[in-house]
Design a protein around this motif. Structure first.
Motif, mmCIF file in Angstrom:
data_model
loop_
_atom_site.group_PDB
_atom_site.id
_atom_site.type_symbol
_atom_site.label_atom_id
_atom_site.label_comp_id
_atom_site.label_asym_id
_atom_site.label_seq_id
_atom_site.Cartn_x
_atom_site.Cartn_y
_atom_site.Cartn_z
ATOM 1 N N GLY A 33 7.262 20.086 -7.404
ATOM 2 C CA GLY A 33 8.685 20.373 -7.493
ATOM 3 C C GLY A 33 9.525 19.554 -6.525
ATOM 4 O O GLY A 33 9.026 18.674 -5.818
ATOM 5 N N LYS A 34 10.809 19.863 -6.467
ATOM 6 C CA LYS A 34 11.763 19.083 -5.682
ATOM 7 C C LYS A 34 11.362 18.979 -4.214
ATOM 8 O O LYS A 34 11.309 17.881 -3.647
ATOM 9 C CB LYS A 34 13.149 19.723 -5.798
ATOM 10 N N THR A 35 11.065 20.119 -3.593
ATOM 11 C CA THR A 35 10.709 20.108 -2.176
ATOM 12 C C THR A 35 9.397 19.379 -1.943
ATOM 13 O O THR A 35 9.250 18.610 -0.990
ATOM 14 C CB THR A 35 10.609 21.550 -1.631
ATOM 15 N N GLY A 36 8.439 19.593 -2.842
ATOM 16 C CA GLY A 36 7.149 18.933 -2.712
ATOM 17 C C GLY A 36 7.246 17.426 -2.876
ATOM 18 O O GLY A 36 6.609 16.665 -2.136
ATOM 19 N N VAL A 37 8.040 16.981 -3.848
ATOM 20 C CA VAL A 37 8.221 15.542 -4.056
ATOM 21 C C VAL A 37 8.887 14.913 -2.835
ATOM 22 O O VAL A 37 8.536 13.805 -2.418
ATOM 23 C CB VAL A 37 9.043 15.278 -5.331
ATOM 24 N N LEU A 38 9.849 15.635 -2.238
ATOM 25 C CA LEU A 38 10.474 15.143 -1.009
ATOM 26 C C LEU A 38 9.411 14.962 0.079
ATOM 27 O O LEU A 38 9.389 13.937 0.777
ATOM 28 C CB LEU A 38 11.546 16.121 -0.537
ATOM 29 N N PHE A 39 8.531 15.951 0.218
ATOM 30 C CA PHE A 39 7.467 15.854 1.219
ATOM 31 C C PHE A 39 6.564 14.651 0.941
ATOM 32 O O PHE A 39 6.261 13.868 1.853
ATOM 33 C CB PHE A 39 6.634 17.133 1.231
ATOM 34 N N HIS A 40 6.122 14.498 -0.295
ATOM 35 C CA HIS A 40 5.229 13.383 -0.633
ATOM 36 C C HIS A 40 5.910 12.031 -0.410
ATOM 37 O O HIS A 40 5.274 11.076 0.031
ATOM 38 C CB HIS A 40 4.755 13.506 -2.079
ATOM 39 N N PHE A 41 7.215 11.967 -0.698
ATOM 40 C CA PHE A 41 7.953 10.723 -0.475
ATOM 41 C C PHE A 41 8.007 10.402 1.022
ATOM 42 O O PHE A 41 7.737 9.276 1.439
ATOM 43 C CB PHE A 41 9.366 10.834 -1.036
ATOM 44 N N LEU A 42 8.358 11.413 1.824
ATOM 45 C CA LEU A 42 8.486 11.189 3.265
ATOM 46 C C LEU A 42 7.132 10.875 3.902
ATOM 47 O O LEU A 42 7.004 9.912 4.654
ATOM 48 C CB LEU A 42 9.092 12.424 3.930
ATOM 49 N N GLN A 43 6.120 11.697 3.590
ATOM 50 C CA GLN A 43 4.835 11.564 4.260
ATOM 51 C C GLN A 43 3.961 10.467 3.650
ATOM 52 O O GLN A 43 3.227 9.774 4.355
ATOM 53 C CB GLN A 43 4.088 12.908 4.204
ATOM 54 N N GLY A 44 4.061 10.299 2.320
ATOM 55 C CA GLY A 44 3.195 9.343 1.637
ATOM 56 C C GLY A 44 3.792 7.960 1.463
ATOM 57 O O GLY A 44 3.048 6.995 1.250
ATOM 58 N N PHE A 45 5.128 7.846 1.553
ATOM 59 C CA PHE A 45 5.767 6.541 1.367
ATOM 60 C C PHE A 45 6.560 6.110 2.596
ATOM 61 O O PHE A 45 6.246 5.109 3.231
ATOM 62 C CB PHE A 45 6.679 6.542 0.140
ATOM 63 N N TRP A 46 7.591 6.882 2.943
ATOM 64 C CA TRP A 46 8.468 6.488 4.049
ATOM 65 C C TRP A 46 7.681 6.267 5.331
ATOM 66 O O TRP A 46 7.826 5.233 5.993
ATOM 67 C CB TRP A 46 9.535 7.559 4.265
ATOM 68 N N ARG B 248 0.792 -1.231 0.000
ATOM 69 C CA ARG B 248 0.000 0.000 0.000
ATOM 70 C C ARG B 248 0.825 1.283 0.000
ATOM 71 O O ARG B 248 0.408 2.271 -0.621
ATOM 72 C CB ARG B 248 -1.009 -0.019 1.152
ATOM 73 N N PRO B 249 2.020 1.343 0.653
ATOM 74 C CA PRO B 249 2.800 2.584 0.535
ATOM 75 C C PRO B 249 3.203 2.892 -0.905
ATOM 76 O O PRO B 249 3.222 4.061 -1.304
ATOM 77 C CB PRO B 249 4.032 2.313 1.413
ATOM 78 N N PHE B 250 3.513 1.855 -1.694
ATOM 79 C CA PHE B 250 3.873 2.057 -3.104
ATOM 80 C C PHE B 250 2.668 2.551 -3.894
ATOM 81 O O PHE B 250 2.788 3.465 -4.724
ATOM 82 C CB PHE B 250 4.399 0.746 -3.702
ATOM 83 N N ILE B 251 1.499 1.952 -3.631
ATOM 84 C CA ILE B 251 0.277 2.357 -4.321
ATOM 85 C C ILE B 251 -0.059 3.810 -3.999
ATOM 86 O O ILE B 251 -0.358 4.620 -4.887
ATOM 87 C CB ILE B 251 -0.899 1.439 -3.923
ATOM 88 N N TYR B 252 0.016 4.135 -2.715
ATOM 89 C CA TYR B 252 -0.365 5.468 -2.273
ATOM 90 C C TYR B 252 0.585 6.534 -2.816
ATOM 91 O O TYR B 252 0.146 7.580 -3.317
ATOM 92 C CB TYR B 252 -0.390 5.505 -0.742
ATOM 93 N N PHE B 253 1.879 6.274 -2.750
ATOM 94 C CA PHE B 253 2.847 7.244 -3.248
ATOM 95 C C PHE B 253 2.681 7.445 -4.754
ATOM 96 O O PHE B 253 2.695 8.583 -5.245
ATOM 97 C CB PHE B 253 4.269 6.780 -2.932
ATOM 98 N N GLY B 254 2.490 6.360 -5.482
ATOM 99 C CA GLY B 254 2.276 6.463 -6.920
ATOM 100 C C GLY B 254 1.014 7.239 -7.251
ATOM 101 O O GLY B 254 0.994 8.060 -8.181
ATOM 102 N N TYR B 255 -0.040 6.998 -6.479
ATOM 103 C CA TYR B 255 -1.307 7.707 -6.688
ATOM 104 C C TYR B 255 -1.139 9.204 -6.441
ATOM 105 O O TYR B 255 -1.629 10.034 -7.222
ATOM 106 C CB TYR B 255 -2.375 7.134 -5.748
#
Length: 284
Positions: A254-267, A236-243
């Motif tokens: 952008g770069k900062t936003g993608v970092l946020f989505h990676f940390l909060q939505g995947f990590w 589910r973390p992979f599904i959610y981050f991809g979504y």
């Protein structure tokens, strides 16, 4: 002093944020209540300078802290606005509140504000983070804190609600500009969420809000959470981050936003799944 609403704010070492928030609401001249959990900086002095009524309660989690605040402050206004110390009331929202009259909201028990969330100075506009409607204003003795949540705190009201789409609050935790603070904070949160989800597996904890895809913002979130709990862990973390990246256009942040989505939505989600697995093995 306005007789329409009061503000309640939770604090813990918020000298960096509290003046910013209180300066954005001070001219509304509303009663102010601050529930602190043991600040060792200038937080309490700042609150006193703004005329706040202050109480202390040892912190366990946000929902229970809000529950204590709503039950222990003697609020005499018909409405309460619950804000976090790292939020700011914008001029748009200020104007709506300045004109607010209880008599114009008969039959309404709660009001959703629209939130803009910032990370490292960047407004997170995509990835499902905007618009983001939060129930922040509700009738006294009617609205309550959902203590069936460990980390994701929310207020609940029975009956009708309305949404102020143009009434924004800005949320930016400046401490999170240091990534180590963000990681340590969410590592603690992941324990709370993992424990909560295990209790939901064994029916020791249930949702307070009725899940409804086309309901109010809280009902929609409850529906999505119910769906999330049915998805396979570690997938589910992979599904959610991809979504978030593709379908909710998180890549445009952008770069900062993608970092946020990676940390909060995947990590963060992956760490929760790892901890659930570890806790289940420990129990068995």
């Amino acid at each position: 002093m306005t007789s329409e609403f009061s503000f309640i704010v939770l604090t813990y070492n918020e000298e960096q944020h509290l003046p910013r928030l209180l300066n954005s609401i001070v001219k509304l001249n509303a009663p102010l209540f601050v529930l602190d959990s043991g600040s060792t900086d200038q937080t309490l002095k700042i609150a006193e300078n703004f005329g706040a009524s202050i109480k202390y309660n040892a912190f366990e989690n946000h929902p229970k802290q809000w529950d204590f605040a709503l039950k222990n402050f003697e609020v005499k206004t018909p409405w309460i606005i619950g804000l976090d110390a790292d939020q700011i009331v914008t001029s748009e929202l200020f104007d709506l509140l300045a004109k607010f009259k209880d008599e114009h909201h008969k039959g309404i028990n709660g009001i959703y504000f629209n939130r803009k969330n910032f990370f490292k100075g960047k407004w997170i506009k995509y990835g499902g983070y905007y618009p983001k409607y939060l129930l922040k204003m509700f009738r006294t003795n009617i609205g309550f804190s959902d203590i069936n949540e460990n980390m994701d705190h929310r207020f609940i009201v029975p009956g009708s609600t309305t949404v102020w789409k143009k009434g924004h609050i800005l949320e930016e935790n400046l401490k999170e500009n240091e990534i180590s603070f963000w990681i340590n904070k969410h590592n603690r949160y992941s324990d709370l969420v993992a424990d909560e989800e295990i209790e939901r597996m064994t029916a020791l904890r249930t949702q307070t809000i009725k899940p409804k895809l086309f309901g109010d913002p809280n009902q929609r979130k409850a529906f999505l959470k119910k769906l999330w709990w049915k998805l396979p862990r570690f997938v589910r973390p992979f599904i959610y981050f991809g979504y978030r990246m593709v379908f909710q256009l998180g890549i445009l942040d952008g770069k900062t936003g993608v970092l946020f989505h990676f940390l909060q939505g995947f990590w963060f989600r992956l760490i929760i799944d790892v901890k659930i697995e570890e806790k289940l093995k420990h129990k068995s």
